[in-house]
Design an enzyme around this catalytic site. Sequence first.
Site, PDB file in Angstrom:
ATOM      1  N   THR A   1      -5.536   2.570  -7.161  1.00 31.30           N
ATOM      2  CA  THR A   1      -6.836   2.479  -6.491  1.00 31.30           C
ATOM      3  C   THR A   1      -7.698   3.659  -6.900  1.00 31.30           C
ATOM      4  O   THR A   1      -7.282   4.811  -6.762  1.00 31.30           O
ATOM      5  CB  THR A   1      -6.653   2.447  -4.961  1.00 31.30           C
TER       6      THR A   1
ATOM      7  N   TYR B   1      -2.047   5.490  -4.319  1.00 33.27           N
ATOM      8  CA  TYR B   1      -3.001   6.582  -4.134  1.00 33.27           C
ATOM      9  C   TYR B   1      -2.322   7.801  -4.729  1.00 33.27           C
ATOM     10  O   TYR B   1      -1.165   8.089  -4.379  1.00 33.27           O
ATOM     11  CB  TYR B   1      -3.279   6.847  -2.652  1.00 33.27           C
TER      12      TYR B   1
ATOM     13  N   LYS C   1      -7.837  -0.735  -9.634  1.00 31.18           N
ATOM     14  CA  LYS C   1      -8.528  -1.425  -8.525  1.00 31.18           C
ATOM     15  C   LYS C   1      -9.679  -0.577  -7.998  1.00 31.18           C
ATOM     16  O   LYS C   1      -9.488   0.598  -7.683  1.00 31.18           O
ATOM     17  CB  LYS C   1      -7.533  -1.696  -7.397  1.00 31.18           C
TER      18      LYS C   1
ATOM     19  N   SER D   1       0.825  -1.214   0.000  1.00 32.87           N
ATOM     20  CA  SER D   1       0.000   0.000   0.000  1.00 32.87           C
ATOM     21  C   SER D   1       0.858   1.262   0.000  1.00 32.87           C
ATOM     22  O   SER D   1       1.912   1.303   0.650  1.00 32.87           O
ATOM     23  CB  SER D   1      -0.875  -0.002   1.263  1.00 32.87           C
TER      24      SER D   1
HETATM   25  C1  GLV Z   1      -6.877   2.024   3.254  1.00 34.30           C
HETATM   26  O1  GLV Z   1      -6.735   1.885   2.075  1.00 34.30           O
HETATM   27  C2  GLV Z   1      -7.956   1.466   3.982  1.00 34.30           C
HETATM   28  O2  GLV Z   1      -8.919   0.974   3.352  1.00 34.30           O
HETATM   29  O3  GLV Z   1      -7.917   1.509   5.223  1.00 34.30           O
END
Ligand code: GLV
Length: 425
Positions: free
Chosen positions: A155, A129, A232, A106
């Site tokens: 995302t 992100y 995604k 992430s």
């Molecule tokens: C982060 O992407 C979450 O969903 O907590």
Amino acid sequence: MPLLNIFDYEELARRKLSKPFFEYIAGGADDETTLRRNREAFERIELSPRALVDVSHVDLTTSVLGQAVEMPVLLAPVAVQRLAHPEGELATAGAAAQAGTIMTLSTMASASIEEVASASNGPKWFQLYVHRDRNVSKSMVQRADAVGYKAVCLTVDVPRLGRRERDLRNRLEYPPGVAHRNYIGEVELPPFEVEPGESELSASADVLIDPALTWEVIDWLRSFTSLPVIVKGIMTAEDARFAVDHGASAIVVSNHGGRQLDGAPASISVLPEIAAAVDGRCEVLLDSGIRRGTDIVKALALGANAVLIGRAYIWPLTLEHELRGAAQVHVALPVPFDCQHPARLLHLDAAAHPAVEPRRHHRRAAAAAAGQRFPHAPLPDAKCHSLWRLHLSDAEVHPLGKRRVALHLRADRLQRIALDRLLNE
Ligand code: GLV
């Protein structure tokens, strides 16, 4: 307590973690309707057992974006994993490599791109992100490329963070030393206090994520990186077509595990129409709600090339210390599914998937979605039926009515299954 399934791991993790950390991982947005719906939709899908199929050979291996993996199960991006385990993403990277699958790191990770790259040699994707200052995101993608990540997973369902009321009530804050480490050296983050009605994640997402993104962002990404782009957070056929038209190599059908738009359908419910719209032009992955081996079979049968799991590996990660060396855990972590030896779950013949039978199973899924019964296919050729095999032991089949059966999965016989219809139309 024997750990037989992911729900058992979750229960032990609940006892171990502090309430804010457990609820951050377990929770969803608003009323958590979509969070519940993800499970309910899987539960409503029936499997039709087929008898007397030779299943003495079981092979779970497949490939995703050209990457060979040991099973059609990849690790979804999960933020700040040091809330669950002191080593967080570094432990996950080791486990993914050991399990022979892909880890997705992430942007909001508590270990950096480079730290995770040096923690294991396993294949990795970087989840992105997009920051308000595009240079920050460009730099992260280039850093990931430089240390060998194999794809960017963009995302697209977080223009703003979902309203996770459990976190807001708990005023979720990270412990000292836990931070979004990918941003270190990229942006100067102003020190902030978590105010009542906020969480550390919601406050930082407001600062770090650009709410103005449009489809152009995929073209922008492709303008400076040759890494494949995975989109995604796709939940409609129309968006799937947009993603394909913008050159996505794969999409992830996902409602972010029920953490973003509450009221969205279960991702498994929209998979058939999305797979039909994509029609083989890019790979189709799915996450949100996978807890059992049979959920994976359902997703593959309805058109996914593979699935991603999130909470289902974070719960074992949480307990790794307690379980280390214990007889019931023979892969360090994650222990994703009902059987510890993944080869005992289902058979997926890489050669048979997706080339051999996509048309038939898409037609069947489309017929199911339209409330029609797809006529039974003639007995499939060998390749096709290897795609549909499922390992069940002592499967008990109970007649429920004229045509319906309930299958109680216990484990030790493999049967060919055909997914004839969804009952949730
Ligand atoms: C982060 O992407 C979450 O969903 O907590």
